[in-house]
Design a protein around this motif. Structure first.
Motif, short mmCIF file in Angstrom:
data_model
loop_
_atom_site.label_atom_id
_atom_site.label_comp_id
_atom_site.label_asym_id
_atom_site.label_seq_id
_atom_site.Cartn_x
_atom_site.Cartn_y
_atom_site.Cartn_z
N ALA A 436 -12.17 6.33 4.48
CA ALA A 436 -12.68 7.62 5.22
C ALA A 436 -11.62 8.85 4.76
CB ALA A 436 -12.41 7.46 6.85
N THR A 437 -10.51 8.54 4.55
CA THR A 437 -9.63 9.54 4.09
C THR A 437 -9.42 9.72 2.64
OG1 THR A 437 -7.72 8.24 4.07
CG2 THR A 437 -8.36 9.47 6.28
N GLN A 438 -10.35 8.87 1.70
CA GLN A 438 -10.39 9.27 0.22
C GLN A 438 -9.10 8.71 -0.32
OE1 GLN A 438 -11.91 13.41 -0.53
NE2 GLN A 438 -14.00 12.56 0.11
N GLY A 439 -8.42 7.77 0.28
CA GLY A 439 -7.27 7.39 -0.49
C GLY A 439 -5.81 8.02 0.15
N ASN A 440 -6.16 9.11 0.94
CA ASN A 440 -4.82 9.72 1.26
C ASN A 440 -4.04 8.58 2.64
OD1 ASN A 440 -2.90 11.25 3.18
ND2 ASN A 440 -4.16 13.16 2.26
N ILE A 441 -2.90 8.03 1.93
CA ILE A 441 -2.14 7.19 2.77
C ILE A 441 -1.58 7.84 3.99
CG2 ILE A 441 0.32 5.97 2.65
CD1 ILE A 441 -0.46 5.44 -0.09
N LEU A 442 -0.98 9.10 4.11
CA LEU A 442 -0.60 9.63 5.31
C LEU A 442 -1.76 9.77 6.14
CD1 LEU A 442 1.54 10.95 7.05
CD2 LEU A 442 0.93 13.28 5.52
N GLN A 443 -2.89 10.48 5.95
CA GLN A 443 -3.90 10.83 6.89
C GLN A 443 -4.44 9.25 7.34
OE1 GLN A 443 -4.92 13.48 8.14
NE2 GLN A 443 -3.17 14.31 6.86
N ALA A 444 -4.70 8.07 6.45
CA ALA A 444 -4.96 6.84 6.80
C ALA A 444 -4.34 6.29 8.01
CB ALA A 444 -5.11 6.04 5.76
N ALA A 445 -2.74 6.39 7.74
CA ALA A 445 -1.90 5.86 8.81
C ALA A 445 -2.05 6.52 10.11
CB ALA A 445 -0.21 6.26 7.84
N LYS A 446 -2.32 7.71 10.01
CA LYS A 446 -2.63 8.56 11.48
C LYS A 446 -3.71 8.05 12.00
CE LYS A 446 -0.32 12.98 10.10
NZ LYS A 446 -0.45 14.39 10.12
N GLN A 453 5.05 4.84 6.32
CA GLN A 453 5.95 3.83 5.56
C GLN A 453 5.37 2.34 5.87
OE1 GLN A 453 6.99 6.12 7.77
NE2 GLN A 453 9.04 6.93 6.86
N THR A 454 4.85 2.04 7.13
CA THR A 454 4.31 0.70 7.41
C THR A 454 2.91 0.61 6.57
OG1 THR A 454 5.22 0.79 9.71
CG2 THR A 454 3.41 -0.37 9.23
N LEU A 455 2.08 1.45 6.51
CA LEU A 455 0.96 1.29 5.79
C LEU A 455 1.30 1.27 4.22
CD1 LEU A 455 -2.07 1.31 5.32
CD2 LEU A 455 -2.06 3.80 5.22
N GLN A 456 2.43 1.92 3.79
CA GLN A 456 2.69 1.75 2.38
C GLN A 456 3.10 0.65 1.90
OE1 GLN A 456 2.40 4.41 -0.17
NE2 GLN A 456 2.48 2.27 -1.13
N TYR A 457 4.22 -0.17 3.13
CA TYR A 457 4.68 -1.58 2.96
C TYR A 457 3.33 -2.49 2.98
CZ TYR A 457 6.97 -5.78 4.66
OH TYR A 457 7.27 -7.16 4.47
N LYS A 458 2.31 -2.52 3.79
CA LYS A 458 1.28 -3.31 3.89
C LYS A 458 0.62 -3.24 2.42
CE LYS A 458 0.64 -3.19 8.79
NZ LYS A 458 0.67 -4.29 8.96
N LEU A 459 0.30 -1.94 1.92
CA LEU A 459 -0.35 -2.03 0.66
C LEU A 459 0.37 -2.60 -0.60
CD1 LEU A 459 -1.82 1.55 1.11
CD2 LEU A 459 -3.11 -0.38 1.37
N ASN A 460 1.79 -2.42 -0.28
CA ASN A 460 2.43 -2.95 -1.42
C ASN A 460 2.58 -4.41 -1.28
OD1 ASN A 460 3.49 -0.49 -2.35
ND2 ASN A 460 5.28 -0.42 -1.26
N GLN A 461 2.52 -4.94 0.02
CA GLN A 461 2.42 -6.56 0.20
C GLN A 461 1.20 -7.05 -0.51
OE1 GLN A 461 6.05 -7.32 0.58
NE2 GLN A 461 5.11 -8.68 2.08
N ARG A 462 0.21 -6.45 -0.26
CA ARG A 462 -1.39 -6.55 -0.66
C ARG A 462 -1.21 -6.64 -2.31
NH1 ARG A 462 -6.57 -3.12 0.86
NH2 ARG A 462 -5.77 -3.74 2.82
N GLN A 463 -0.61 -5.73 -2.77
CA GLN A 463 -0.64 -5.63 -4.40
C GLN A 463 0.28 -6.87 -5.02
OE1 GLN A 463 0.87 -1.83 -5.42
NE2 GLN A 463 -1.08 -0.80 -4.89
N GLU A 464 1.48 -7.36 -4.47
CA GLU A 464 2.08 -8.33 -4.63
C GLU A 464 1.49 -9.65 -4.50
OE1 GLU A 464 5.87 -8.19 -2.78
OE2 GLU A 464 6.49 -6.07 -3.68
N GLY A 465 0.72 -9.90 -3.40
CA GLY A 465 0.06 -10.90 -3.27
C GLY A 465 -1.16 -11.25 -4.24
#
Length: 474
Positions: A436-446, A453-465
Motif C-alpha cells: 500500500a505504501t510502495q515499499g516505504n518503511i516509515l509509512q508502512a510502520a505508521k 525500528q520495529t518494522l525494520q527489525y522484523k524485515l531484517n529477521q525475515r531476510q536472515e531467515g
C-alpha cells in the motif's frame, strides 16, 4: 442534612460568599486552623487570618478570578498568631452564571510530611552498604527474565535495555499505565554494575511540590516549621538508581533543580548552605508521549533533551496481542498457587473476548481480570461468566462495531501451531502495508501502528531467515 453531611467529611471545608464572608466552616477546618467555628462563621476571611491578603488567600483569589485552584500549598497565621500549613483545593460556587462564593477543601500538610519522612526513615534503615545485596524500595526485585513476551517489538526493547544497563547514562521510558515501566527499570538496575546498591522509586504525582522537594533533596533542621535533618532520596540512592515515575507531573521549578543534578551531580538539602556530590543514575518515566508533554508545557524542554539520552517506548498490550496467551497462562499459574486452585486455562470464547478487548489498563489490567475470574471460576476452565462484565460488554461492542482488530483466521485441521498462525498473519499484514505504501518503511510502520525500528527489525529477521533456509549452492 447538607450541613450534617459536610460536617462528617474528614477534611477541612471552608465556604465563603461572594463578599468573602464565611458561611460554612466544619470542625475539621477549625481543628486545622486552631480555631472554633464560632470564631470564623460570619466574619471576613482577612479578619480571621490577618497574615493573608486578597492575593495570597486562595478563597479570595477564586472569588476574584472565578477559576479553580488545585492542590495549592498555603502557609498562614490565624488571629491568635498560630502558624498553619495546608494543601488546598478551592472551587468557585455558581448559581447559573452568577458567582455566589467559593468552597475550599483543606488537607493538613503536616500529616503528609510526617508520612513522607517516615518513608524516608524506613528506606534509610533498610539501606545496606554498596554491593551488600540487591535492594528495591518496595521489596520486589525484577530482572529481564521476568518480562514475558513473544512480541518482537518488546524483545528488541529488552535487548537494547540490556546494552543500556552497562552504562550510567540517564534513561527515559514512556508508556501507558500498566505496560510495565517499573519492571523494565528494575531489570536495568539489576543488570547494571549498580545492582548491589539501592534502587529507590518515587512517583512524582504522589506528593505536593512543597513536600516532593524535601523528599528528593533532604531537609535541614529549622529550614521550615517542623523540619529536621533528613537525607533525601538522592542521598539514599547514592551509588545506585533513582527511578522518577510520572516525571511530567513534577512541578517545573523542581524540574530545573533536577536538571542541575543531572548536569553536575551536586545536590543541596533545603535550608543548607553546603552542597554535596552524589553518584546516582536517574531513570525517569512518563505515562504519555514525552514530546507532547514538552509541547503542552508539562515537561521542560532542556530537561527532556538532557534525560532523553537513552529512551524506550513500551508498547501497549493491544499492540502485542501475541502475548495474551503467554501472560494469561502466567497469571493463572500465579493465582493457582495463591488461591490453591487447579485452573488449567480459558475457553475459546474467553480467548476471543480477550483478543477483541483493547486493554486500556494493559498488562496490569489483564492480571486483575484473571484474578477476578479466579475468584469466581467453577471447575478448571475460566468462562465468560467468570469475567468482569465490563470486559465482556466492551469486547463485544468493539467486535460488533468493527472497532476491534481483525479476527483471527479460521483454523483448519492443518493450520499449524498458534505461533505459526500468528507469524503468517503478521507477515500478511506487513506485506499489505508495504504494498500500500510502495515499499516505504516509515509509512508502512505508521499504517501498522508500530515504530519504524520495529518494522525494520522484523524485515531484517525475515531476510536472515530466508538466507538460512535457502539451499546451499553446488
Amino acid at each position: 442534612m447538607l450541613q450534617a453531611i459536610l460536617g462528617t467529611i474528614d477534611e477541612g471545608i471552608h465556604v465563603v460568599d461572594a463578599n468573602g464572608i464565611t458561611i460554612f466552616y466544619n470542625h475539621v477546618a477549625a481543628k486545622l486552623d486552631g480555631l472554633t467555628p464560632e470564631e470564623v462563621l460570619g466574619k471576613p476571611v482577612l479578619e480571621v487570618f490577618p497574615s493573608l491578603d486578597r492575593e495570597s488567600s486562595t478563597l479570595l483569589r477564586v472569588i476574584k478570578d472565578g477559576e479553580p485552584i488545585y492542590n495549592q500549598p498555603q502557609t498562614y497565621t490565624n488571629w491568635r498568631g498560630m502558624r498553619v500549613e495546608t494543601v488546598n483545593t478551592t472551587l468557585p460556587v455558581r448559581v447559573g452564571q452568577r458567582l455566589v462564593g467559593a468552597v475550599e477543601v483543606a488537607k493538613d500538610i503536616r500529616k503528609l510530611r510526617e508520612l513522607s519522612e517516615k518513608l524516608i526513615d524506613l528506606q534509610a534503615q533498610v539501606r545496606k552498604p554498596k554491593r551488600a545485596r540487591r535492594f528495591s524500595s518496595d521489596g520486589t526485585v525484577y530482572r529481564f527474565d521476568d518480562i514475558l513476551t513473544k512480541s518482537s517489538e518488546l524483545i528488541l526493547i529488552k535487548e537494547r535495555a540490556r546494552r543500556a544497563a552497562r552504562t550510567n547514562s540517564p534513561i527515559l521510558i514512556s508508556g501507558e499505565t500498566g505496560t510495565g515501566k517499573e519492571l523494565l527499570v528494575q531489570s536495568i538496575h539489576q543488570a547494571s554494575s549498580r545492582s548491589g546498591s539501592p534502587f529507590i522509586a518515587q512517583n512524582c504525582a504522589a506528593m505536593p511540590s512543597s513536600l516532593l522537594e524535601g523528599i528528593l533533596f533532604g531537609t535541614t533542621k529549622g529550614s521550615f516549621t517542623g523540619a529536621d535533618d533528613r537525607p533525601g532520596l538522592f542521598e539514599l540512592a547514592n551509588g545506585g538508581t533513582l527511578f522518577l515515575d510520572e516525571l511530567n507531573s513534577m512541578p517545573l521549578d523542581l524540574q530545573a533543580k533536577l536538571l542541575r543534578v543531572l548536569q553536575d551531580g551536586i545536590i543541596r538539602r533545603i535550608g543548607h548552605t553546603q552542597s554535596m556530590e552524589v553518584d546516582v543514575r536517574i531513570i525517569a518515566a512518563t505515562n504519555e508521549n514525552p514530546q507532547e508533554a514538552v509541547n503542552l508545557g508539562l515537561l521542560r524542554a532542556d530537561l527532556y533533551y538532557r534525560i532523553n539520552v537513552v529512551s524506550f517506548e513500551l508498547p501497549p498490550l493491544r499492540r502485542r496481542k501475541e502475548d495474551l496467551e503467554l501472560l494469561t497462562s502466567h497469571f493463572i499459574d500465579k493465582y493457582n498457587r495463591s488461591f490453591q486452585l487447579n485452573v488449567t486455562g480459558i475457553d475459546s470464547d474467553v480467548r476471543q473476548l480477550f483478543y477483541h478487548y483493547d486493554w486500556p489498563g494493559n498488562v496490569r489490567e489483564l492480571e486483575h481480570v484473571i484474578e477476578a475470574a479466579m475468584n469466581l471460576v467453577e471447575g478448571v476452565v475460566i468462562k465468560p461468566e467468570n469475567l468482569p462484565q465490563y470486559v465482556v460488554d466492551r469486547a463485544v461492542q468493539r467486535e460488533d462495531s468493527g472497532m476491534a482488530v481483525p479476527s483471527l483466521p479460521p483454523l483448519q485441521d492443518k493450520a499449524g501451531s498458534l505461533r505459526e498462525v500468528l507469524q503468517a498473519t503478521e507477515e500478511a499484514m506487513i506485506n499489505q502495508a508495504l504494498q500500500a505504501t510502495q515499499g516505504n518503511i516509515l509509512q508502512a510502520a505508521k499504517r501498522l501502528g508500530i515504530p519504524r525500528q520495529t518494522l525494520q527489525y522484523k524485515l531484517n529477521q525475515r531476510q536472515e531467515g530466508a538466507k538460512n533456509s535457502a539451499p546451499a549452492a553446488d
